[in-house]
Motif scaffolding. Structure first.
Motif, short mmCIF file in Angstrom:
data_model
loop_
_atom_site.label_atom_id
_atom_site.label_comp_id
_atom_site.label_asym_id
_atom_site.label_seq_id
_atom_site.Cartn_x
_atom_site.Cartn_y
_atom_site.Cartn_z
N LYS A 127 -26.74 9.41 -23.39
CA LYS A 127 -25.91 8.33 -22.87
C LYS A 127 -26.19 7.04 -23.63
O LYS A 127 -27.34 6.72 -23.91
CB LYS A 127 -26.18 8.12 -21.38
CG LYS A 127 -25.30 7.07 -20.72
CD LYS A 127 -25.58 6.99 -19.22
CE LYS A 127 -24.68 5.97 -18.54
NZ LYS A 127 -24.94 5.89 -17.08
N ARG A 179 -14.30 5.57 -17.86
CA ARG A 179 -15.12 6.76 -18.09
C ARG A 179 -16.10 6.99 -16.95
O ARG A 179 -16.32 8.11 -16.50
CB ARG A 179 -15.90 6.62 -19.41
CG ARG A 179 -15.01 6.63 -20.62
CD ARG A 179 -15.82 6.69 -21.91
NE ARG A 179 -14.96 6.59 -23.06
CZ ARG A 179 -14.25 7.62 -23.53
NH1 ARG A 179 -14.34 8.80 -22.93
NH2 ARG A 179 -13.47 7.48 -24.57
N LYS A 180 -16.69 5.90 -16.46
CA LYS A 180 -17.62 6.04 -15.34
C LYS A 180 -16.91 6.52 -14.09
O LYS A 180 -17.41 7.38 -13.35
CB LYS A 180 -18.32 4.70 -15.06
CG LYS A 180 -19.38 4.79 -13.97
CD LYS A 180 -20.07 3.47 -13.75
CE LYS A 180 -21.22 3.61 -12.76
NZ LYS A 180 -20.80 4.17 -11.46
N LYS A 234 -16.32 10.17 -14.43
CA LYS A 234 -17.55 10.92 -14.23
C LYS A 234 -17.89 11.02 -12.75
O LYS A 234 -18.29 12.08 -12.25
CB LYS A 234 -18.70 10.26 -14.99
CG LYS A 234 -20.03 10.99 -14.86
CD LYS A 234 -21.11 10.29 -15.65
CE LYS A 234 -22.45 11.00 -15.51
NZ LYS A 234 -23.52 10.31 -16.26
N ASP A 275 -12.31 15.57 -15.94
CA ASP A 275 -12.44 15.73 -17.39
C ASP A 275 -11.33 14.93 -18.06
O ASP A 275 -10.14 15.21 -17.90
CB ASP A 275 -12.31 17.21 -17.75
CG ASP A 275 -12.52 17.46 -19.24
OD1 ASP A 275 -12.72 16.48 -19.98
OD2 ASP A 275 -12.49 18.64 -19.66
N ALA A 330 -25.79 16.08 -18.08
CA ALA A 330 -24.91 15.31 -18.94
C ALA A 330 -25.45 15.31 -20.36
O ALA A 330 -26.66 15.30 -20.58
CB ALA A 330 -24.79 13.88 -18.44
N PRO A 331 -24.55 15.39 -21.39
CA PRO A 331 -23.13 15.53 -21.23
C PRO A 331 -22.74 16.98 -20.97
O PRO A 331 -23.36 17.88 -21.53
CB PRO A 331 -22.58 15.05 -22.58
CG PRO A 331 -23.68 15.39 -23.54
CD PRO A 331 -24.97 15.22 -22.78
#
Length: 496
Positions: A28, A204-205, A208, A213, A253-254
Motif C-alpha cells: 500500500k 478507491r478506499k 475497498k 472490484d 491486500a492487494p
C-alpha cells in the motif's frame, strides 16, 4: 527543463528490512505524487518473506514519482519513490510529476529533442492516476489491448499467468507493453493504460470498504474516471464470489486477480511473501531434519483450576492468563531439567550447539500466512513477565505488525492447534530448531481418577524433535515432564 538528475531530487530505494532478504512486495502507498513528506514519515507498507513492514522516508520534500504500483514485487536496492527536496513545481510535465492522463485532456506537443535520443522505455504507472504525461512524448510502440492480455491468461500455462497479470497491473516489463495514449480514455471503459481503473484515492478506499472490484465498475465521470456514485451503484447488487479451493487460505491486500476455469470453479492465488517463505522453510525442514513425534494424553484439570485462581491474582491483573501461559512455563521448566533438547545442528562444522538461553517461539496464524515470532530469553521471565510477553506477541501478530527481528533466533516452539478444536498433530520443526510442542484441544472426557471414572479436563500433547540431536530417551523425558507439570502444577515450584 528540470530533469530527474537534478541535485534536489532524491531516490528512496527498497531497503533490506530483514537479514539477507532480496525482494519485497508493495502492499500500500500512503502518499501520492505532489504530496509533501517529512523525514521519518511512513510512505508505504511492504511485505517481505518474513513480515509486513511500514517504510519511513528519510527526506523532506514533495513526492515526484512512485516508481511501482501496489502489488509490485521489487528487488532490494531498487528505487521505489523520488522526492524533490527543493519542494519546487518543476517536473510537472516530466516523469514523476503529479500530472496524469486523467488530468490532461490534450497532451502537450512533443518539443524537438535538443540532445541525443533517450532509450525507449515506458514510465511506471503513477498509482491511482494512470500513465504520466512523459509517456506521450515517446514514439508509440505496438501494444497489446487489455482484452487480448486477459484472454492470454487463460490460454497460457500457469507459470505465465502471473507475468500476464503483471502486464495488466502496469508492471514495467518490456514485453508487449500497451502503446502510450495521447488523449483521454473512452467513456465507458474503467481501465487505464496500465490496466488500472481510473479513480481518485477516496473512491478507491470506498470501493475497498464496500468490497467492490473497480475493474468491474462502469465509469460515468469525465475522461472515464470512476465516481463515488459508480461505486455505490456497483455495490447494490453484490456479484457472486468464486468458489474457494478448500485448502487455499485467503490472501491479504492487494487481492490477487483470480484465474478461473469452467465458470469460476477454481481460484488461483499467487504464492509469495510470508506464504512462499513458509512453504520453502517447511520443505527444507521436512527433508533435512529427521522428524520424530511422540504423544501423551494428560489430565489437566488441576491446571485449569489454577488458571481460574490466577485470573483473580492482583499481580496478574490486566494480563492474559490462559492454558498457553502455563504450558509455556511447563516447557521452560522441562528444558531447564533437560537442556540438551534446546540445541541446533551445525552441518558446516559437524557440531551440536546447545543453547543456554531459550527464545520461545509461538506459532501464529495470520491472514498473510503462518509466522513464528519468539519471546527472547523466555527462560529468565517470571510468570507475570511471561504473560505480558505472550500477550504482546499475540496482539502484534494479529495486527500484522510483527517485525522480522521478532521471528529470528528461535530455539524451541509451541503451536496451539487446540484453538481450532483439533486433538493433536505432528508439527514440523521451524528450521534451525530442535523441538516443537503441539497442544491439542482441552475438553471434558471420562477419565479414571482415584479409582473412579469421572469427567476430567484432558488434552493431548505432541512433541516433534530432530532425531539427529534428540534421541528417543531425551525427547520422551521432556514430553513426560511437561505432562507431569500440567497434571500436578505444583511441580512448577518444586522443579523450578
Amino acid at each position: 527543463m528540470t530533469t530527474m538528475t537534478e541535485a534536489s531530487v532524491r531516490e528512496f530505494k527498497m531497503p533490506d528490512v530483514g537479514e539477507g532478504l532480496t525482494e519485497a512486495e508493495i502492499l500500500k502507498w500512503y502518499v501520492q505524487p505532489g504530496d509533501s513528506v517529512t523525514d521519518g514519515q511512513v510512505v508505504c507498507e511492504v511485505e517481505t518473506a518474513k513480515a509486513a513492514v511500514e517504510l519511513p522516508i528519510p527526506y523532506n520534500g514533495v513526492v515526484r514519482e512512485l516508481r511501482f504500483p501496489e502489488g509490485a514485487t521489487v528487488d532490494v536496492g531498487t528505487a521505489i519513490i523520488t522526492v524533490d527536496e527543493a519542494g519546487g513545481d518543476s517536473g510537472a510535465g516530466e516523469a514523476g510529476g503529479a500530472a496524469s492522463v486523467a488530468e490532461s485532456e490534450t497532451p502537450a506537443p512533443t518539443p524537438p529533442a535538443p540532445e541525443a535520443p533517450k532509450p525507449e522505455g515506458r514510465k511506471p504507472v503513477l498509482v491511482g492516476y494512470g500513465v504520466s504525461e512523459a509517456s506521450t512524448k515517446r514514439r508509440p510502440r505496438k501494444g497489446v489491448p487489455v482484452q487480448q492480455a486477459q484472454a492470454r491468461v487463460q490460454a497460457q500455462q500457469p507459470e505465465a499467468a502471473a507475468a500476464v497479470q503483471g502486464e495488466l497491473n502496469g508492471h514495467t516489463s518490456p514485453v508487449d507493453r500497451p502503446s502510450p495514449v495521447s488523449g483521454p480514455p473512452a467513456v465507458g471503459s474503467a481501465t487505464a493504460v496500465g490496466g488500472r481503473p481510473l479513480a481518485k484515492p477516496p473512491v478507491r478506499k470506498l470501493a475497498k470498504d464496500l468490497g467492490v472490484d473497480l475493474a468491474t465498475v462502469t465509469p460515468s465521470g469525465p475522461d472515464g474516471i470512476i465516481t463515488r456514485e459508480d461505486v455505490h451503484a456497483a455495490s447494490a447488487p453484490p456479484a457472486p464470489e468464486p468458489v474457494q479451493s478448500p485448502v487455499a487460505a485467503p490472501s491479504p491486500a492487494p487481492a490477487p486477480a483470480a484465474v478461473s476455469h469452467e465458470g469460476a470453479r477454481e481460484t488461483r492465488i499467487p504464492i509469495k511473501g510470508v506464504r512462499k517463505a513458509t512453504a520453502t522453510a517447511m520443505i527444507d525442514s521436512a527433508f533435512t531434519a529427521p522428524h520424530v513425534t511422540e504423544f501423551v494424553t494428560v489430565d489437566v484439570t488441576r491446571t485449569m483450576k489454577l488458571i481460574e485462581e490466577l485470573k483473580q491474582d492482583k499481580d496478574l491483573a490486566g494480563l492474559r492468563v490462559n492454558p498457553l501461559l502455563l504450558i509455556a512455563k511447563a516447557l521452560l521448566v522441562a528444558i531447564k531439567r533437560h537442556p540438551e533438547v534446546n540445541a541446533s545442528w551445525d552441518e558446516a562444522n559437524q557440531e551440536i550447539v546447545v543453547k543456554h538461553y531459550v527464545n520461545l517461539g509461538i506459532a501464529a496464524a495470520t491472514p498473510r500466512g503462518l509466522i513464528v515470532p519468539n519471546i527472547k530469553d523466555a527462560h529468565t521471565k517470571t510468570l507475570p513477565e511471561l504473560a505480558a510477553a505472550l500477550g504482546e506477541l499475540v496482539s502484534t501478530a494479529r495486527e500484522g505488525k510483527t517485525s522480522p527481528a521478532a521471528m529470528q533466533g528461535g530455539t524451541v516452539t509451541i503451536t496451539n492447534v487446540g484453538v481450532f478444536g483439533v486433538d493433536t498433530g505432528t508439527p514440523i520443526l521451524p528450521p534451525g530448531e530442535s523441538a516443537i510442542l503441539a497442544v491439542g484441544n482441552i475438553k471434558l472426557q471420562p477419565w479414571v481418577h482415584k479409582g473412579k471414572v469421572k469427567p476430567r479436563q484432558v488434552t493431548t500433547l505432541a512433541l516433534s524433535f530432530d532425531h539427529r540431536l534428540v534421541d528417543g530417551e531425551l525427547g520422551s523425558k521432556v514430553l513426560a515432564d511437561v505432562a507431569a507439570i500440567l497434571e500436578q502444577p505444583k511441580r512448577l515450584i518444586t522443579w523450578a
